[in-house]
Design a protein around this motif. Structure first.
Motif, PDB file in Angstrom:
ATOM      1  N   THR A 154       0.173 -12.280  -7.845  1.00 39.78           N
ATOM      2  CA  THR A 154      -0.237 -12.462  -6.452  1.00 39.78           C
ATOM      3  C   THR A 154       0.909 -12.330  -5.461  1.00 39.78           C
ATOM      4  OG1 THR A 154       0.021 -14.864  -6.598  1.00 39.78           O
ATOM      5  CG2 THR A 154      -2.174 -13.958  -7.069  1.00 39.78           C
ATOM      6  N   PHE A 155       2.146 -12.148  -5.938  1.00 36.68           N
ATOM      7  CA  PHE A 155       3.260 -12.055  -4.991  1.00 36.68           C
ATOM      8  C   PHE A 155       3.190 -10.724  -4.245  1.00 36.68           C
ATOM      9  CE2 PHE A 155       7.498 -11.605  -3.332  1.00 36.68           C
ATOM     10  CZ  PHE A 155       7.777 -12.899  -2.910  1.00 36.68           C
ATOM     11  N   PRO A 156       3.224 -10.753  -2.904  1.00 35.45           N
ATOM     12  CA  PRO A 156       3.087  -9.503  -2.133  1.00 35.45           C
ATOM     13  C   PRO A 156       4.320  -8.615  -2.257  1.00 35.45           C
ATOM     14  CG  PRO A 156       3.519 -11.342  -0.671  1.00 35.45           C
ATOM     15  CD  PRO A 156       3.352 -11.922  -2.043  1.00 35.45           C
ATOM     16  N   GLN A 157       4.089  -7.342  -2.225  1.00 39.20           N
ATOM     17  CA  GLN A 157       5.169  -6.363  -2.295  1.00 39.20           C
ATOM     18  C   GLN A 157       5.759  -6.125  -0.905  1.00 39.20           C
ATOM     19  OE1 GLN A 157       6.269  -5.113  -5.279  1.00 39.20           O
ATOM     20  NE2 GLN A 157       4.844  -6.643  -6.044  1.00 39.20           N
ATOM     21  N   LYS A 158       7.019  -5.738  -0.893  1.00 41.78           N
ATOM     22  CA  LYS A 158       7.684  -5.373   0.359  1.00 41.78           C
ATOM     23  C   LYS A 158       7.121  -4.050   0.854  1.00 41.78           C
ATOM     24  CE  LYS A 158      11.026  -5.626   3.450  1.00 41.78           C
ATOM     25  NZ  LYS A 158      10.991  -6.616   4.496  1.00 41.78           N
ATOM     26  N   ARG A 159       6.835  -3.984   2.140  1.00 43.43           N
ATOM     27  CA  ARG A 159       6.356  -2.741   2.757  1.00 43.43           C
ATOM     28  C   ARG A 159       7.396  -2.298   3.774  1.00 43.43           C
ATOM     29  NH1 ARG A 159       0.218  -2.957   4.570  1.00 43.43           N
ATOM     30  NH2 ARG A 159       0.828  -0.859   5.131  1.00 43.43           N
ATOM     31  N   TRP A 160       7.648  -1.016   3.815  1.00 43.68           N
ATOM     32  CA  TRP A 160       8.638  -0.487   4.743  1.00 43.68           C
ATOM     33  C   TRP A 160       8.001  -0.003   6.034  1.00 43.68           C
ATOM     34  CZ3 TRP A 160      13.257  -2.003   3.650  1.00 43.68           C
ATOM     35  CH2 TRP A 160      13.566  -2.295   2.333  1.00 43.68           C
ATOM     36  N   PHE A 161       6.707   0.265   6.002  1.00 47.07           N
ATOM     37  CA  PHE A 161       6.010   0.742   7.194  1.00 47.07           C
ATOM     38  C   PHE A 161       4.815  -0.169   7.459  1.00 47.07           C
ATOM     39  CE2 PHE A 161       7.962   4.473   5.221  1.00 47.07           C
ATOM     40  CZ  PHE A 161       8.797   4.865   6.250  1.00 47.07           C
ATOM     41  N   PHE A 162       4.468  -0.315   8.729  1.00 48.50           N
ATOM     42  CA  PHE A 162       3.316  -1.125   9.152  1.00 48.50           C
ATOM     43  C   PHE A 162       3.444  -2.587   8.711  1.00 48.50           C
ATOM     44  CE2 PHE A 162       1.752   3.235   8.369  1.00 48.50           C
ATOM     45  CZ  PHE A 162       1.560   3.603   9.694  1.00 48.50           C
ATOM     46  N   ASN A 163       4.681  -3.088   8.687  1.00 46.54           N
ATOM     47  CA  ASN A 163       4.918  -4.479   8.310  1.00 46.54           C
ATOM     48  C   ASN A 163       4.229  -5.470   9.242  1.00 46.54           C
ATOM     49  OD1 ASN A 163       6.240  -4.934   5.941  1.00 46.54           O
ATOM     50  ND2 ASN A 163       8.279  -4.703   6.816  1.00 46.54           N
ATOM     51  N   PHE A 164       4.097  -5.118  10.528  1.00 42.41           N
ATOM     52  CA  PHE A 164       3.547  -6.056  11.497  1.00 42.41           C
ATOM     53  C   PHE A 164       2.073  -5.811  11.761  1.00 42.41           C
ATOM     54  CE2 PHE A 164       8.108  -6.067  13.199  1.00 42.41           C
ATOM     55  CZ  PHE A 164       8.481  -7.015  12.267  1.00 42.41           C
ATOM     56  N   ASN A 165       1.442  -5.005  10.948  1.00 43.21           N
ATOM     57  CA  ASN A 165       0.007  -4.755  11.023  1.00 43.21           C
ATOM     58  C   ASN A 165      -0.713  -6.069  10.711  1.00 43.21           C
ATOM     59  OD1 ASN A 165      -2.625  -4.263   9.828  1.00 43.21           O
ATOM     60  ND2 ASN A 165      -2.113  -2.091   9.962  1.00 43.21           N
ATOM     61  N   GLU A 166      -1.717  -6.423  11.515  1.00 45.17           N
ATOM     62  CA  GLU A 166      -2.399  -7.713  11.342  1.00 45.17           C
ATOM     63  C   GLU A 166      -3.008  -7.867   9.950  1.00 45.17           C
ATOM     64  OE1 GLU A 166      -5.698 -10.592  13.484  1.00 45.17           O
ATOM     65  OE2 GLU A 166      -4.926  -8.864  14.561  1.00 45.17           O
ATOM     66  N   SER A 167      -3.606  -6.818   9.412  1.00 42.12           N
ATOM     67  CA  SER A 167      -4.209  -6.936   8.075  1.00 42.12           C
ATOM     68  C   SER A 167      -3.131  -7.143   7.005  1.00 42.12           C
ATOM     69  CB  SER A 167      -5.070  -5.717   7.744  1.00 42.12           C
ATOM     70  OG  SER A 167      -4.278  -4.552   7.693  1.00 42.12           O
ATOM     71  N   ASN A 168      -1.962  -6.526   7.183  1.00 44.78           N
ATOM     72  CA  ASN A 168      -0.855  -6.740   6.249  1.00 44.78           C
ATOM     73  C   ASN A 168      -0.359  -8.184   6.324  1.00 44.78           C
ATOM     74  OD1 ASN A 168       1.290  -5.989   4.368  1.00 44.78           O
ATOM     75  ND2 ASN A 168       2.639  -6.132   6.131  1.00 44.78           N
ATOM     76  N   LEU A 169      -0.186  -8.699   7.539  1.00 48.75           N
ATOM     77  CA  LEU A 169       0.289 -10.070   7.721  1.00 48.75           C
ATOM     78  C   LEU A 169      -0.714 -11.082   7.167  1.00 48.75           C
ATOM     79  CD1 LEU A 169       1.774  -9.705  11.303  1.00 48.75           C
ATOM     80  CD2 LEU A 169       3.044  -9.946   9.162  1.00 48.75           C
TER      81      LEU A 169
END
Length: 192
Positions: free
Chosen positions: A88-103
């Motif tokens: 369940t640990f989330p992966q690091k994303r390099w793009f769209f980090n501040f996207n509401e669905s990602n957060l």
């Protein structure tokens, strides 16, 4: 950019049950939102406020960044074989980090991850440091020894209060933007 938030209340009447608590007495955590901050160099980053609840009822909030969670995960994975298997640990994303669905997805995964760690028997000592357990218990005990009821999370406390919850004691000063009042909250210490 906006933060989602939910209030869990924060005023705690510290009792004798706190005096013998440690990280093994963690009950549960909630991560209800995220916050955006701007660093000294102008970079924007996100923190996740973790609401920590002890079995005694003592609770507080602490903000952690993705890098803090990642450092915890690496350390726990090094020491505990069971943690390596947690997916369940989330992966690091390099793009769209501040996207509401990602957060929102990260927030949920971080909460599930910490909940899984807290279900381990025994609870890893690393959680004591990550969640500042000893420091907050010590603060609660020192407040109880002085006869003070403490709020360990002023940020969540402020979301639940209004001007009607305070009794004005006196005016401390007045300026072009308003007055500064000395107030008292029923059953709390004096605030300015």
């Amino acid at each position: 950019m906006k933060a989602k938030s939910q209030d869990f209340g924060s005023h705690m009447d510290v009792s004798d049950s706190v005096s013998h608590e440690d990280h093994r007495d963690l009950s549960y955590v909630r991560i209800s939102s995220w916050k955006f901050f701007k660093g000294k160099n102008g970079s924007v980053f996100v923190t996740y406020p973790i609401h920590v609840f002890m079995k005694s009822g003592l609770h507080w909030s602490i903000d952690k960044r993705f890098s803090d969670f990642l450092a915890l995960h690496k350390e726990l994975s090094r020491v505990y074989e069971k943690v390596k298997k947690i997916k369940t640990f989330p992966q690091k994303r390099w793009f769209f980090n501040f996207n509401e669905s990602n957060l929102m997805g990260r927030r949920e995964k971080f909460e599930n991850y910490i909940t899984t760690i807290l279900s381990m028997n025994p609870i890893p000592l690393e959680m004591n440091y990550f969640l500042n357990v000893a420091e907050n218990i010590r603060d609660a005990q020192s407040g109880a020894a002085n006869g003070i009821k403490r709020s360990l999370s002023m940020s969540s406390l402020s979301a639940t209060l209004s001007i009607h919850d305070f009794q004005m004691i006196k005016v401390l000063g007045q300026g072009s933007f308003g007055r500064v009042l000395l107030v008292s909250l029923t059953d709390m210490v004096v605030l300015a």
